[in-house]
Write a protein that holds these residues in place. Structure first.
Motif, mmCIF file in Angstrom:
data_model
loop_
_atom_site.group_PDB
_atom_site.id
_atom_site.type_symbol
_atom_site.label_atom_id
_atom_site.label_comp_id
_atom_site.label_asym_id
_atom_site.label_seq_id
_atom_site.Cartn_x
_atom_site.Cartn_y
_atom_site.Cartn_z
ATOM 1 N N GLU A 155 0.837 -1.209 0.000
ATOM 2 C CA GLU A 155 0.000 0.000 0.000
ATOM 3 C C GLU A 155 0.868 1.254 0.000
ATOM 4 O OE1 GLU A 155 -2.423 -0.262 3.464
ATOM 5 O OE2 GLU A 155 -3.485 -2.051 2.778
ATOM 6 N N GLN A 156 2.007 1.176 0.681
ATOM 7 C CA GLN A 156 2.897 2.330 0.801
ATOM 8 C C GLN A 156 3.889 2.440 -0.359
ATOM 9 O OE1 GLN A 156 2.376 4.533 3.449
ATOM 10 N NE2 GLN A 156 0.597 3.165 3.607
ATOM 11 N N GLY A 157 3.787 1.510 -1.304
ATOM 12 C CA GLY A 157 4.722 1.510 -2.420
ATOM 13 C C GLY A 157 6.108 1.050 -2.033
ATOM 14 N N LEU A 158 6.179 0.245 -0.969
ATOM 15 C CA LEU A 158 7.455 -0.260 -0.471
ATOM 16 C C LEU A 158 7.668 -1.705 -0.920
ATOM 17 C CD1 LEU A 158 7.166 1.162 3.157
ATOM 18 C CD2 LEU A 158 8.554 2.086 1.274
ATOM 19 N N PRO A 159 8.910 -2.190 -0.898
ATOM 20 C CA PRO A 159 9.186 -3.562 -1.332
ATOM 21 C C PRO A 159 8.432 -4.599 -0.494
ATOM 22 C CG PRO A 159 11.216 -2.304 -1.147
ATOM 23 C CD PRO A 159 10.136 -1.465 -0.532
ATOM 24 N N SER A 160 8.017 -5.664 -1.140
ATOM 25 C CA SER A 160 7.368 -6.764 -0.430
ATOM 26 C C SER A 160 8.346 -7.389 0.559
ATOM 27 C CB SER A 160 6.901 -7.822 -1.435
ATOM 28 O OG SER A 160 6.304 -8.917 -0.773
ATOM 29 N N ARG A 161 7.813 -7.875 1.704
ATOM 30 C CA ARG A 161 8.684 -8.480 2.699
ATOM 31 C C ARG A 161 7.871 -9.371 3.629
ATOM 32 N NH1 ARG A 161 9.923 -3.993 7.493
ATOM 33 N NH2 ARG A 161 7.843 -4.066 8.410
ATOM 34 N N ARG A 162 8.598 -10.221 4.335
ATOM 35 C CA ARG A 162 8.015 -10.933 5.475
ATOM 36 C C ARG A 162 8.541 -10.259 6.726
ATOM 37 N NH1 ARG A 162 9.041 -15.897 7.100
ATOM 38 N NH2 ARG A 162 10.965 -16.125 5.901
ATOM 39 N N TRP A 163 7.644 -9.745 7.550
ATOM 40 C CA TRP A 163 8.060 -9.059 8.773
ATOM 41 C C TRP A 163 8.973 -9.952 9.607
ATOM 42 C CZ3 TRP A 163 6.999 -10.487 13.900
ATOM 43 C CH2 TRP A 163 7.382 -9.558 14.876
ATOM 44 N N SER A 164 8.597 -11.219 9.784
ATOM 45 C CA SER A 164 9.382 -12.115 10.642
ATOM 46 C C SER A 164 10.795 -12.301 10.100
ATOM 47 C CB SER A 164 8.680 -13.472 10.785
ATOM 48 O OG SER A 164 8.443 -14.062 9.519
ATOM 49 N N ALA A 165 10.928 -12.439 8.792
ATOM 50 C CA ALA A 165 12.257 -12.610 8.203
ATOM 51 C C ALA A 165 13.085 -11.343 8.371
ATOM 52 C CB ALA A 165 12.127 -12.967 6.726
ATOM 53 N N THR A 166 12.431 -10.187 8.241
ATOM 54 C CA THR A 166 13.128 -8.915 8.410
ATOM 55 C C THR A 166 13.641 -8.761 9.836
ATOM 56 O OG1 THR A 166 11.706 -7.910 6.732
ATOM 57 C CG2 THR A 166 12.915 -6.413 8.190
ATOM 58 N N MET A 167 12.814 -9.149 10.808
ATOM 59 C CA MET A 167 13.229 -9.045 12.204
ATOM 60 C C MET A 167 14.361 -10.024 12.520
ATOM 61 S SD MET A 167 11.403 -6.585 13.204
ATOM 62 C CE MET A 167 11.322 -5.981 11.504
ATOM 63 N N VAL A 168 14.307 -11.202 11.931
ATOM 64 C CA VAL A 168 15.373 -12.188 12.163
ATOM 65 C C VAL A 168 16.697 -11.664 11.630
ATOM 66 C CG1 VAL A 168 16.214 -14.468 11.459
ATOM 67 C CG2 VAL A 168 13.874 -14.210 12.295
ATOM 68 N N ARG A 169 16.660 -11.046 10.461
ATOM 69 C CA ARG A 169 17.898 -10.470 9.922
ATOM 70 C C ARG A 169 18.413 -9.368 10.833
ATOM 71 N NH1 ARG A 169 15.153 -11.105 4.975
ATOM 72 N NH2 ARG A 169 14.468 -8.924 5.000
ATOM 73 N N ARG A 170 17.486 -8.624 11.441
ATOM 74 C CA ARG A 170 17.884 -7.511 12.317
ATOM 75 C C ARG A 170 18.631 -8.010 13.553
ATOM 76 N NH1 ARG A 170 16.053 -2.206 13.563
ATOM 77 N NH2 ARG A 170 17.530 -1.431 15.097
ATOM 78 N N ILE A 171 18.256 -9.170 14.075
ATOM 79 C CA ILE A 171 18.855 -9.661 15.318
ATOM 80 C C ILE A 171 19.901 -10.752 15.100
ATOM 81 C CG2 ILE A 171 16.748 -9.124 16.600
ATOM 82 C CD1 ILE A 171 16.092 -12.110 16.605
ATOM 83 N N ALA A 172 20.148 -11.113 13.835
ATOM 84 C CA ALA A 172 21.018 -12.254 13.552
ATOM 85 C C ALA A 172 22.454 -12.042 14.002
ATOM 86 C CB ALA A 172 20.972 -12.583 12.059
#
Length: 279
Positions: A239-256
């Motif tokens: 809706e915001q014109g942002l890239p598709s993502r999985r929130w959970s995968a994004t958070m995992v990358r953040r804490i990896a």
């Protein structure tokens, strides 16, 4: 009122308003309405804030709970454009720090209590312990959120800046913080630019965060909740014109790895250098 509440609930959770909330006094309040409309604003008009706005926000902040009435926080209001630009660079080059008319730096401050003790000829051993830092950090966060609620209720926009912790010692030097002080986070304040409106971001469903009587964890059920939220978050991204993502995968990358801390992996060392022994 119920129609507006239903709309606000739909934006926050992407689900219909529960029947129990339709006539609940808490959910019908103006405060609840304002809280549900919270969004992170990163585009601001250059308009100056009305006189007295900062003082009103601090009055709201000082009305928050404070552990044992210690009141161990301080705010630095930065309005000078040059100083804001320098802070923006230290906070990861976030341009909205430079464009918002006011940048509030929220400081965990044990220095004032130390000075009071010294003036009384007393020791301040308790301030050297981790608990004292936790109290200061919690008190600061509670105060800041009170200020945000007051500012947003008045039609202003805000966004917290955790990037203030990227270079805590440099921030302390720039702001002449005494020993026993650390900038915890910043807060941009200003009038939202209608040309770049911010949207209400969906949150995890309450089933993920609300437990009754005990922590009620079941792996399969949680996996289903997270998968459903991943879909909601992805829809919001589109809706915001942002890239598709999985929130959970994004958070995992953040804490990896520690790289996700953006330099804040040395925070304990910085805190000790700034006068927090953390015993």
């Amino acid at each position: 009122m119920t129609d507006r509440l239903s709309s606000l609930w739909q934006q926050r959770y992407r689900t219909p308003l529960p029947e129990a909330l339709a006539d609940n006094k808490v959910s019908q309040s103006a405060v609840f309405d304002s809280l549900l409309t919270h969004r992170s604003v990163r585009a601001y008009l250059p308009n100056a804030l009305p006189e007295g706005t900062i003082e009103a926000a601090i009055a709201a902040a000082q009305s928050a709970a404070t552990s044992s009435n210690l009141q161990c926080w301080t705010v630095i209001a930065v309005e000078d454009p040059v100083r804001r630009a320098r802070l923006a660079a230290l906070c990861g080059n976030q341009s909205h720090i430079a464009t918002a008319p006011v940048f509030l730096v929220w400081v965990a401050d044990l220095s004032r209590l130390r000075r009071i003790a010294q003036n009384e000829g007393e020791t301040h051993e308790a301030l050297d312990y981790t608990e004292a830092f936790l109290i200061a950090a919690i008190d600061t966060a509670l105060a800041a959120q009170n200020a945000v609620s007051a500012l947003e209720a008045a039609g202003l926009g805000t966004v917290y800046i955790g990037g203030l912790r990227n270079h805590p010692e440099e921030i302390a030097e720039k702001l002449a913080l005494p020993e026993g002080c650390v900038g915890l986070f910043g807060l941009c304040v200003g009038y939202p630019d209608p040309a770049e409106p911010a949207s209400v971001k969906p949150r995890l469903p309450q089933r993920a965060v609300l437990h009754r009587e005990r922590y009620d964890f079941e792996a399969e059920a949680e996996a289903e909740i997270i998968a459903a939220y991943d879909a909601l978050d992805d829809a919001f991204q589109k809706e915001q014109g942002l890239p598709s993502r999985r929130w959970s995968a994004t958070m995992v990358r953040r804490i990896a790895t520690r790289a996700g801390l953006h330099g804040r992996d040395t925070m304990r060392t910085s805190l000790k250098a700034l006068g927090f022994p953390l015993k």
